[in-house]
Write a protein that holds these residues in place. Structure first.
Motif, PDB file in Angstrom:
ATOM      1  N   GLN A 118      -0.736   3.968  11.378  1.00  0.00           N
ATOM      2  CA  GLN A 118      -1.664   3.762  12.614  1.00  0.00           C
ATOM      3  C   GLN A 118      -0.709   3.449  13.850  1.00  0.00           C
ATOM      4  O   GLN A 118      -1.441   3.561  15.008  1.00  0.00           O
ATOM      5  CB  GLN A 118      -2.656   2.834  12.332  1.00  0.00           C
TER       6      GLN A 118
ATOM      7  N   ARG B  92      -7.883   5.107  -2.432  1.00  0.00           N
ATOM      8  CA  ARG B  92      -8.735   3.956  -2.160  1.00  0.00           C
ATOM      9  C   ARG B  92      -9.686   3.795  -3.237  1.00  0.00           C
ATOM     10  O   ARG B  92     -10.087   2.662  -3.711  1.00  0.00           O
ATOM     11  CB  ARG B  92      -9.107   3.489  -0.734  1.00  0.00           C
TER      12      ARG B  92
ATOM     13  N   GLU C 106      -2.774   2.900   2.974  1.00  0.00           N
ATOM     14  CA  GLU C 106      -3.003   2.902   4.444  1.00  0.00           C
ATOM     15  C   GLU C 106      -2.692   4.183   5.233  1.00  0.00           C
ATOM     16  O   GLU C 106      -1.670   4.753   4.519  1.00  0.00           O
ATOM     17  CB  GLU C 106      -2.548   1.586   5.196  1.00  0.00           C
TER      18      GLU C 106
ATOM     19  N   GLN D 213      -7.173  11.020   6.625  1.00  0.00           N
ATOM     20  CA  GLN D 213      -7.915   9.792   6.390  1.00  0.00           C
ATOM     21  C   GLN D 213      -8.609  10.412   5.028  1.00  0.00           C
ATOM     22  O   GLN D 213      -8.826   9.280   4.287  1.00  0.00           O
ATOM     23  CB  GLN D 213      -8.925   9.872   7.533  1.00  0.00           C
TER      24      GLN D 213
ATOM     25  N   THR E 128      -6.261   9.351   2.133  1.00  0.00           N
ATOM     26  CA  THR E 128      -6.370   7.938   2.048  1.00  0.00           C
ATOM     27  C   THR E 128      -7.692   7.262   1.431  1.00  0.00           C
ATOM     28  O   THR E 128      -7.399   6.436   0.508  1.00  0.00           O
ATOM     29  CB  THR E 128      -6.309   7.096   3.637  1.00  0.00           C
TER      30      THR E 128
ATOM     31  N   ARG F 292      -4.219   0.787  -3.818  1.00  0.00           N
ATOM     32  CA  ARG F 292      -4.131   0.253  -2.111  1.00  0.00           C
ATOM     33  C   ARG F 292      -3.491   1.258  -1.296  1.00  0.00           C
ATOM     34  O   ARG F 292      -2.334   1.686  -1.718  1.00  0.00           O
ATOM     35  CB  ARG F 292      -3.484  -1.101  -2.152  1.00  0.00           C
TER      36      ARG F 292
ATOM     37  N   PRO G 196       0.773  -1.185   0.024  1.00  0.00           N
ATOM     38  CA  PRO G 196       0.134  -0.232  -0.069  1.00  0.00           C
ATOM     39  C   PRO G 196       0.942   1.165  -0.016  1.00  0.00           C
ATOM     40  O   PRO G 196       1.945   1.109   0.737  1.00  0.00           O
ATOM     41  CB  PRO G 196      -0.765  -0.250   1.199  1.00  0.00           C
TER      42      PRO G 196
END
Length: 506
Positions: free
Chosen positions: A415, A405, A412, A398, A401, A410, A381
């Motif tokens: 986190q 997607r 991420e 976010q 991201t 792909r 990713p």
């Protein structure tokens, strides 16, 4: 008195014997393989069905509950109503139960396929596991052997769809009725000879392992192996042995069909079996499947417990190197046959059925040996790094991201502990991420992002030795408006793919 409490012992992580953890690469390889198998089955008009891992033990047929735990060969437990349940040991017995239980709602012939794990409570060993996957296809309610012929053709098409070329495999076909006819012809008919017949069939099943000489001993007085262990034979005389060996030694069925018909003449089952084999041979030949794909082979012995008619086996013919460094033929990757008695156990009436099972793990090993599996590229990713932890910044990361997607890329968002930015790039490097997206407060205010080509950066890092040059070059990194994020990432990923293609052609 010592009041110091003992430190609790740390639990030891250990994998149960006979079971394996599956890696991402193995899971992807199985998914790739089963998708191709499923496509062939669907083209033949088969539909999926799924049965649970557990069945009532008596429904499995082979293993019945005793006064004690019925745990020989299967993993069992007792329900709160004191009924024994077992993990399924194959996919056929559960299908038979499903058909019988839903008989009035099922359209016959019922053509179905399913994949799933099965469990054997047996001693594990090299290459022998207690949990493994099977992929089955079955036709229930079709009495004619044209259904068996179709199964053989579907097995052939499946292997070719997986990339196994003609000459590297063969589907071998026999008929239990012919076997029974041969046994009756040599005087082993009747219920009182059942045990001796079983010994003969087990001896025939060792043909590949021991050859005709070894099988002759097992059919006669018995055989002593290299360690000195003696296996008692079936007790046949030489005339009986010669007839059995003639039968299993047939290499060209067309040339030997007349002799075989003569051997089983006067036995109703044998004559019927020969007729069925001839019918299957004619059907597959008419459909374009010559003997290099589907071959009548009387040496095939499968399913001594419940096959009632045609039996068939998919065998791979190419060599592989075993753990001892020896070249060996890969061998069987699946098989099946007609089991007209299995569903009938529940019904009190005849219900014809035929089907075959593929050993998924074994076939996957074969395909890897041929370089036909696991070759598909898996792109790791794109990593959206985190520079600030406030709600507004996190929401922005976010959103970036999700945009990637939504475009089919792909991606991420990091986190872990975001406060050490260097750890984020180390994570991206270890993960093999192709691109990193960076946006600090200044970039956010300007509505831009930094896009770092990590693959190109890694390549160039070996060419720039001076730190000042590194900072000045801003290796493989550029700033673009947020609105251009998706198009720029696509451009970088496409360039990386082209580089990989060129490298593979060098």
């Amino acid at each position: 008195m010592n009041d110091i409490k003992k430190k609790p012992q740390k639990l030891k992580a250990r994998l149960p014997r006979g079971f394996v953890d599956r890696s991402a690469a193995d899971i992807r390889a199985v998914n790739e393989m089963t998708a191709k198998i499923r496509e062939v089955y669907e083209h033949y008009g088969f539909d999926p069905v799924e049965t649970p891992l557990f069945e009532y033990t008596d429904a499995l047929g082979k293993f019945l509950p005793d006064a004690d735990r019925p745990n020989e060969g299967v993993f069992s437990l007792q329900d709160d109503d004191e009924q024994w349940m077992s993990l399924r040991y194959d996919l056929t017995a559960p299908l038979a139960r499903h058909v019988a239980e839903n008989f009035n709602d099922i359209q016959l012939p019922y053509r179905t396929y399913r994949a799933g794990y099965v469990f054997r409570n047996e001693k594990p060993g090299p290459g022998r596991f207690r949990q493994f996957m099977q992929f089955d296809a079955d036709t229930v309610g079709a009495p004619g052997v044209q259904a068996d012929a179709e199964m053989c053709m579907m097995m052939s098409d499946t292997l070719e769809a997986l990339g196994i070329k003609r000459g590297d495999y063969v589907i071998r076909v026999n008929n239990r009725k012919v076997l029974d006819g041969v046994l009756e012809a040599i005087g082993l008919g009747g219920d009182d000879k059942a045990a001796q017949r079983l010994n003969v069939l087990r001896a025939i099943d060792k043909l590949d392992k021991f050859g005709p000489e070894g099988v002759a001993l097992l059919l006669g007085p018995g055989r002593k192996d290299e360690s000195g262990d003696f296996t008692k034979g079936a007790g046949l005389d030489q005339s009986q042995i010669d007839k059995v060996l003639f039968f299993v030694g047939i290499k060209d069925y067309a040339e030997s069909a007349a002799q075989l018909a003569e051997l089983v003449a006067g036995t109703s089952k044998g004559a019927e079996g020969v007729e069925e084999l001839n019918f299957i041979g004619a059907l597959v030949t008419s459909a374009g499947y010559r003997s290099d794909r589907i071959k009548i082979d009387p040496s095939v012995v499968r399913g001594l417990e419940y096959y009632t008619g045609p039996v068939y086996e998919a065998e791979l013919l190419f060599d592989v190197t075993n753990e001892k460094g020896e070249k060996v033929v890969f061998g069987s990757v699946g098989g099946g046959g007609r089991y007209d008695g299995l569903v009938s156990r529940f019904m009190g009436q005849p219900v014809p059925a035929t089907g075959f099972s593929i050993g998924v793990s074994r076939l996957m090993t074969a395909l890897k040996n041929l370089g036909k599996l696991g070759q598909a590229e898996v792109i790791e990713p794109v990593l959206i790094t985190v520079m600030d932890g406030d709600v507004e910044a996190m929401g922005r990361y976010q959103r970036l991201t999700q945009e990637l997607r939504a475009a089919g890329i792909r991606a991420e968002m990091f986190q872990g502990n975001w406060k050490k930015f260097g750890n984020q790039l180390k994570y991206a490097d270890r993960r093999g991420c192709p691109v990193a997206i960076i946006q600090g407060g200044d970039e956010r205010a300007e509505g831009v992002v930094q896009i770092k080509d990590l693959i190109e950066g890694k390549r160039l890092s070996g060419e720039i030795e001076d730190n000042a040059s590194w900072r000045e070059a801003r290796v493989a990194q550029e700033t673009v408006p947020e609105g251009d994020l998706v198009s720029k990432v696509r451009e970088i990923l496409a360039a990386q793919a082209e580089d990989r293609k060129r490298a593979s052609n060098v």
